[in-house]
Write an enzyme that holds these catalytic residues in place. Structure first.
Site, PDB file in Angstrom:
ATOM      1  N   SER A 269     -14.511  31.265  48.131  1.00  0.00           N
ATOM      2  CA  SER A 269     -14.342  32.400  48.721  1.00  0.00           C
ATOM      3  C   SER A 269     -14.611  32.524  50.234  1.00  0.00           C
ATOM      4  O   SER A 269     -14.555  31.558  50.977  1.00  0.00           O
ATOM      5  CB  SER A 269     -15.656  33.284  48.563  1.00  0.00           C
ATOM      6  OG  SER A 269     -15.838  33.341  47.100  1.00  0.00           O
TER       7      SER A 269
HETATM    8  N1  SAM Z   1     -18.861  29.927  44.744  1.00  0.00           N
HETATM    9  C1  SAM Z   1     -17.539  29.345  44.588  1.00  0.00           C
HETATM   10  C2  SAM Z   1     -17.193  28.463  45.967  1.00  0.00           C
HETATM   11  O1  SAM Z   1     -18.376  28.410  46.739  1.00  0.00           O
HETATM   12  O2  SAM Z   1     -16.218  27.746  45.881  1.00  0.00           O
HETATM   13  C3  SAM Z   1     -16.399  30.476  44.566  1.00  0.00           C
HETATM   14  C4  SAM Z   1     -16.289  30.615  43.142  1.00  0.00           C
HETATM   15  S1  SAM Z   1     -14.970  31.462  42.531  1.00  0.00           S
HETATM   16  C5  SAM Z   1     -14.590  32.597  43.367  1.00  0.00           C
HETATM   17  C6  SAM Z   1     -15.641  31.873  40.833  1.00  0.00           C
HETATM   18  C7  SAM Z   1     -15.876  30.729  40.250  1.00  0.00           C
HETATM   19  O3  SAM Z   1     -16.642  31.578  38.782  1.00  0.00           O
HETATM   20  C8  SAM Z   1     -14.782  30.226  39.029  1.00  0.00           C
HETATM   21  O4  SAM Z   1     -14.863  28.891  39.677  1.00  0.00           O
HETATM   22  C9  SAM Z   1     -14.744  30.500  37.820  1.00  0.00           C
HETATM   23  O5  SAM Z   1     -14.348  29.426  37.030  1.00  0.00           O
HETATM   24  C10 SAM Z   1     -16.133  30.831  37.688  1.00  0.00           C
HETATM   25  N2  SAM Z   1     -16.485  31.409  36.493  1.00  0.00           N
HETATM   26  C11 SAM Z   1     -15.975  32.532  35.887  1.00  0.00           C
HETATM   27  N3  SAM Z   1     -16.826  32.886  34.890  1.00  0.00           N
HETATM   28  C12 SAM Z   1     -17.768  32.162  34.617  1.00  0.00           C
HETATM   29  C13 SAM Z   1     -18.784  32.080  33.747  1.00  0.00           C
HETATM   30  N4  SAM Z   1     -19.124  32.730  32.648  1.00  0.00           N
HETATM   31  N5  SAM Z   1     -19.688  31.141  33.870  1.00  0.00           N
HETATM   32  C14 SAM Z   1     -19.618  30.215  34.795  1.00  0.00           C
HETATM   33  N6  SAM Z   1     -18.683  30.270  35.708  1.00  0.00           N
HETATM   34  C15 SAM Z   1     -17.660  31.289  35.813  1.00  0.00           C
END
Ligand code: SAM
Length: 225
Positions: A67
């Site tokens: 992000s």
């Molecule tokens: N917080 C992260 C960082 O600092 O890099 C950015 C996260 S990215 C915007 C969103 C993440 O949520 C992705 O890696 C995606 O695979 C994960 N995600 C989506 N649905 C999910 C779920 N049900 N459980 C766990 N992770 C999930």
């Protein structure tokens, strides 16, 4: 990476904190200190590393993103961390947000559905010496009941609505910060638990990748790949 490159990244990080965070109203000293300390470039894949401190999100593989620094700071600020919390992060991605949380809370559990992203994040966090972060693989839309209750929960992917399991796993007075909405935009929400009641607040419009899983988006058209 040599010392000169590290020093250049440090200067960029200082500029990021001044121009992207402080100037936009992020004021909490502990948070600014954490954003100044955590080497964001280490969490960005080598091919994008030169862009690590730009004012936006970046690809990290598997169709996912790290992000924008301002959004990381804003969401963290909304969690109101004092230092002794157990925090749950849903959506580990690169691991960067988890590192920021670990600077500000006692213990961080972070859960990611893509095993390869979780593995990479775990490795980087280990290399950086974080001992208060546990990386889990699974569907975080159901939370992580084994380690509940949490004084703070952050979801870094867009949900159709605040998942009931996450609201249940909040401690009394606990805060859930989550983007709620669909493909065309979401609103950053904070839910605060008061017994069986929850106070809901809305902050700014945001744009996240979708939360998948049981309490996430099912529509496969909302893909980034
Ligand atoms: N917080 C992260 C960082 O600092 O890099 C950015 C996260 S990215 C915007 C969103 C993440 O949520 C992705 O890696 C995606 O695979 C994960 N995600 C989506 N649905 C999910 C779920 N049900 N459980 C766990 N992770 C999930």
């Amino acid at each position: 990476m040599n010392q000169e490159e590290e020093a250049a990244f440090e200067r960029e990080r200082l500029r990021m904190v001044e121009e992207q965070l402080r100037r936009r109203g992020i004021r909490e000293p502990r948070l600014l200190q954490a954003m100044l300390k955590v080497p964001r470039h280490r969490f960005v894949p080598p091919e994008h590393r030169h862009l690590a401190y730009v004012d936006g999100p970046l690809p990290i593989g598997a169709g996912q993103t790290i992000s924008q620094p301002y959004i990381v700071a804003l969401m963290t600020q909304l969690l109101l961390l004092q230092g002794n919390e157990t925090v749950l992060e849903v959506g580990t991605g690169s691991g960067y947000q988890a590192a920021i949380l670990a600077e500000l809370a006692r213990e961080v559990h972070t859960i990611e559905r893509h095993a390869e992203l979780a593995e990479r994040a775990k490795l980087i966090l280990q290399e950086l010496g974080y001992q208060n972060i546990r990386v889990h693989v699974g569907d975080g839309s159901l939370g992580l009941p084994e380690f509940a209750p949490y004084q703070a929960i952050i979801v870094t992917a867009a949900a159709p609505k605040a998942p009931p399991a996450l609201l249940e796993q909040l401690d009394e007075g606990g805060r859930l910060v989550i983007p709620v909405g669909g493909q065309w935009g979401q609103m950053l929400e904070r839910w605060t638990r008061h017994g069986a009641q929850y106070e809901q607040e809305e902050f700014v419009p945001v744009a996240f990748v979708p939360l998948r899983g049981e309490a996430g988006w099912k529509d496969e058209r909302w893909e980034w790949d």
